[in-house]
Write an enzyme that holds these catalytic residues in place. Structure first.
Site, PDB file in Angstrom:
ATOM      1  N   ARG A 228     -25.481  65.792 -10.170  1.00 29.37           N
ATOM      2  CA  ARG A 228     -25.220  66.712 -10.166  1.00 29.37           C
ATOM      3  C   ARG A 228     -23.707  65.983  -9.152  1.00 29.37           C
ATOM      4  NH1 ARG A 228     -27.097  68.654 -13.427  1.00 29.37           N
ATOM      5  NH2 ARG A 228     -29.261  70.733 -13.294  1.00 29.37           N
ATOM      6  N   HIS A 276     -18.803  65.543 -17.742  1.00 29.92           N
ATOM      7  CA  HIS A 276     -20.534  66.420 -17.867  1.00 29.92           C
ATOM      8  C   HIS A 276     -21.118  66.119 -19.371  1.00 29.92           C
ATOM      9  CE1 HIS A 276     -23.404  69.264 -15.103  1.00 29.92           C
ATOM     10  NE2 HIS A 276     -23.738  68.424 -16.465  1.00 29.92           N
TER      11      HIS A 276
END
Length: 313
Positions: A228, A276
């Site tokens: 993250r 991502h």
């Protein structure tokens, strides 16, 4: 049996038809505003407050992603988003492990074979052969030893690299040394050349990739963040790169996504970014796991992947 589905951008028809094929006896519907009909299970990602609030009759909620930090943040910001007492379940692997193995392996071997340095030499038109790193001296530290972290650690160890993991509790992984607990973090970091971050996002791990951590690594270390964006203090990384403490970084996740156009990461010569993409939720594998868990619950057995909301994973 009634199952709710909500995802802001997944193809609802694909998931509804797929779950119907696996659970023919179930009535599966896409949640829409105003839907207050009874439901036994919910499959969701970033659900609006009114989607699940008050649905205490639910037997289980399935989070359609690799982590549950997003839905737990929703509950924190808007208490009641998750009805009290209803089990929350995560997708533990469902095809994401092999994707993480591929991504992490590609990046670690890129640094191990000094490809980042050869790329810089190419830009300078320098023909220069660099001495090879030795496997036994190139220590890779995987932060987080859940399903994904263990898979990555095993794969990296198969190349003869020195691999270690750090996690909340001790893990037994063949050819991998386990460090666990805050008191062993310094030992884990000492001598480590590459960090692969796969930690869950919890209040304890936010900002863990910071100057203090970088300073404990082997000089000219590398950072690979696949978990993250909140784990990384961005300015600390830039400072560590400027000082030479960190030689390079590969980042797939960011505090703000998409990454702002004027962000310094875009043009930094020692930072590689991807949008991502390290691992995606694979619908068929995810639906297989969810259907299996529903069948276990209906049979009176314990499901897999239950989230401890107090820990955040």
């Amino acid at each position: 049996m009634n199952i709710l589905f909500y995802h802001p951008f997944f193809d609802a028809n694909q998931w509804i038809e797929g779950m119907r094929a696996r659970l023919p006896q179930a009535n599966i519907r896409q949640w829409k505003p105003g839907d207050n009909q009874q439901a036994d299970y919910a499959m969701v990602w970033l659900p609006p407050y009114e989607c699940l609030a008050g649905r205490k009759e639910l037997k289980g909620i399935f989070a359609l992603g690799a982590g549950v930090d997003a839905i737990l943040k929703q509950e924190h910001d808007n208490p009641g988003t998750l009805p009290a007492g209803v089990p929350l379940m995560r997708l533990e692997d469902t095809g994401m492990a092999i994707q993480m193995e591929e991504y992490a392996t590609a990046k670690v071997l890129y640094y191990f074979r000094r490809m980042d340095e050869y790329r810089q030499l190419q830009s300078q038109r320098q023909w220069k052969q660099l001495p090879a790193y030795k496997h036994e001296e190139f220590v890779v530290g995987v932060m987080g030893a859940g399903a994904l972290g263990q898979a990555v650690a095993k794969r990296l160890a198969s190349f003869g690299l020195q691999v270690r993991t750090w996690s909340r509790s001790e893990k037994q992984i063949p050819k991998v040394k386990s460090y666990y607990g805050q008191e062993q973090l310094a030992d884990f970091l000492s001598g480590t050349r590459v960090i692969v971050n796969l930690l869950p996002s919890t209040p304890e791990t936010i900002g863990i990739l910071n100057q203090q951590l970088f300073s404990q690594l082997q000089p000219n270390a590398y950072i690979i963040n696949l978990a993250r964006g909140a784990h990384l203090i961005e300015q600390d990384l830039l400072s560590a790169l400027d000082k030479g403490q960190v030689a390079g970084a590969s980042l797939d996740v960011f505090a703000t996504e998409p990454l702002p156009q004027m962000h310094p990461f875009w043009t930094h010569p020692r930072i590689a970014i991807t949008p991502h993409v390290a691992a995606f939720t694979l619908p068929n594998e995810a639906m297989d796991m969810i259907a299996s868990n529903i069948q276990r619950i209906e049979a009176g057995d314990s499901p897999e992947g239950i989230v401890d909301t107090s820990r955040g994973y």
